[in-house]
Write an enzyme that holds these catalytic residues in place. Structure first.
Site, PDB file in Angstrom:
ATOM      1  N   CYS A  96      -0.330  27.550   3.699  1.00  0.00           N
ATOM      2  CA  CYS A  96       0.278  28.643   4.468  1.00  0.00           C
ATOM      3  C   CYS A  96      -0.090  29.956   3.799  1.00  0.00           C
ATOM      4  CB  CYS A  96       1.785  28.465   4.589  1.00  0.00           C
ATOM      5  SG  CYS A  96       2.734  29.184   3.241  1.00  0.00           S
ATOM      6  N   GLU A  97      -0.433  30.930   4.627  1.00  0.00           N
ATOM      7  CA  GLU A  97      -0.948  32.178   4.065  1.00  0.00           C
ATOM      8  C   GLU A  97       0.161  33.036   3.456  1.00  0.00           C
ATOM      9  OE1 GLU A  97      -2.945  34.227   7.214  1.00  0.00           O
ATOM     10  OE2 GLU A  97      -1.091  34.854   8.182  1.00  0.00           O
ATOM     11  N   HIS A  98       1.398  32.663   3.669  1.00  0.00           N
ATOM     12  CA  HIS A  98       2.501  33.476   3.142  1.00  0.00           C
ATOM     13  C   HIS A  98       2.893  33.074   1.721  1.00  0.00           C
ATOM     14  CE1 HIS A  98       3.171  33.587   7.653  1.00  0.00           C
ATOM     15  NE2 HIS A  98       2.708  34.771   7.312  1.00  0.00           N
ATOM     16  N   HIS A  99       2.767  31.783   1.395  1.00  0.00           N
ATOM     17  CA  HIS A  99       3.165  31.316   0.064  1.00  0.00           C
ATOM     18  C   HIS A  99       2.014  30.635  -0.687  1.00  0.00           C
ATOM     19  CE1 HIS A  99       6.876  31.373   2.536  1.00  0.00           C
ATOM     20  NE2 HIS A  99       7.413  31.859   1.440  1.00  0.00           N
ATOM     21  N   GLN A 137       0.148  27.710  10.953  1.00  0.00           N
ATOM     22  CA  GLN A 137      -0.035  26.544  11.815  1.00  0.00           C
ATOM     23  C   GLN A 137      -0.357  26.981  13.249  1.00  0.00           C
ATOM     24  OE1 GLN A 137       2.952  23.476  11.437  1.00  0.00           O
ATOM     25  NE2 GLN A 137       2.511  22.686  13.481  1.00  0.00           N
ATOM     26  N   HIS A 165       5.944  21.876   6.120  1.00  0.00           N
ATOM     27  CA  HIS A 165       5.538  23.008   5.269  1.00  0.00           C
ATOM     28  C   HIS A 165       6.302  22.932   3.954  1.00  0.00           C
ATOM     29  CE1 HIS A 165       3.366  25.504   8.369  1.00  0.00           C
ATOM     30  NE2 HIS A 165       3.859  24.501   9.066  1.00  0.00           N
ATOM     31  N   CYS A 167       6.540  25.102   1.753  1.00  0.00           N
ATOM     32  CA  CYS A 167       7.268  26.346   1.453  1.00  0.00           C
ATOM     33  C   CYS A 167       8.669  26.297   2.052  1.00  0.00           C
ATOM     34  CB  CYS A 167       6.505  27.575   1.946  1.00  0.00           C
ATOM     35  SG  CYS A 167       6.282  27.663   3.719  1.00  0.00           S
TER      36      CYS A 167
HETATM   37 ZN    ZN Z   1       4.908  29.484   3.799  1.00  0.00          ZN
END
Ligand code: ZN
Length: 210
Positions: A96-99, A137, A165, A167
């Site tokens: 995931c590009e956020h975490h 996703q 996920h 995260c």
């Molecule tokens: Zn994430």
């Protein structure tokens, strides 16, 4: 020193419409930064056990963030096959590009052939090609569908991804076992109620959209 792997496309006329511009991997700089980050997080990276952890960390990320070479050869649909083709339970491993934490699950990819068909093993390759990078996703689902629509000009295409996920399951909400389901439907798989129902019921049997 690793270099960004060039994406090899067998037919020069095809270019991914969605590009993920990325600088080449600089493992030396990454290892140095990882060493500082892990030390700042209080980890004993000078110890014998963790001495090589920064390098292993950046090597692992470099691998997970580098799309593999990709050959998306299509064939003429000489037999005129016109029913739904569904490849289900394709493994999905992405970040995931956020975490930058992994999300993993399965993809179900289907299409109604037009004049071109794709070798069945290429569906898993297509999923891997778009998964091995920093992703969401939702975007991953759409990119796979758009790629197939562009390459095959099928009468319809559908992609369902279900994933967990980390995260969300290992931190934050700690919602272990929660699955996220995304779908991208195009052409007759979107607009024709019968075909759409057939595709969704086949994926639902596999645990897809309810
Ligand atoms: Zn994430």
């Amino acid at each position: 020193m690793a270099e960004a792997v060039a994406v090899q496309i067998d037919q020069a006329r095809w270019r991914p419409r969605i590009t993920h511009d990325r600088s080449p991997v600089d493992l030396v700089a990454a290892e140095k930064a990882a060493t500082e980050m892990l030390a700042a997080l209080g980890l004993p990276i000078d110890s014998e056990d963790m001495f090589e952890t920064p390098l292993r960390l950046v090597q692992a990320y470099a691998e997970m963030l580098t799309p593999p070479e990709f050959d998306s050869t299509t064939f003429t649909n000489s037999a005129g096959y016109d029913e739904l083709v569904l490849v289900s339970d394709i493994p999905v491993h992405s970040l995931c590009e956020h975490h930058l934490l992994p999300f993993t699950g399965v993809a179900h990819v289907g299409y109604l052939p037009g004049s071109r068909i794709l070798g069945l093993s290429k569906f898993a390759r297509t999923v891997e090609f778009f998964a091995r990078r920093a992703q969401t996703q939702e975007r991953l689902t759409m990119e796979i569908a758009e790629h197939l629509a562009e390459r095959l000009e099928p009468r319809g295409v559908g992609v369902v991804i279900e994933a967990e996920h980390t995260c969300m399951s290992l931190r934050g909400a700690r919602a272990a076992g929660a699955r996220t389901v995304t779908a991208s439907l195009q052409g007759r798989l979107r607009d024709d109620p019968k075909t759409r129902a057939e595709f969704l019921s086949l994926t639902r049997d596999r645990g897809g959209v309810r």
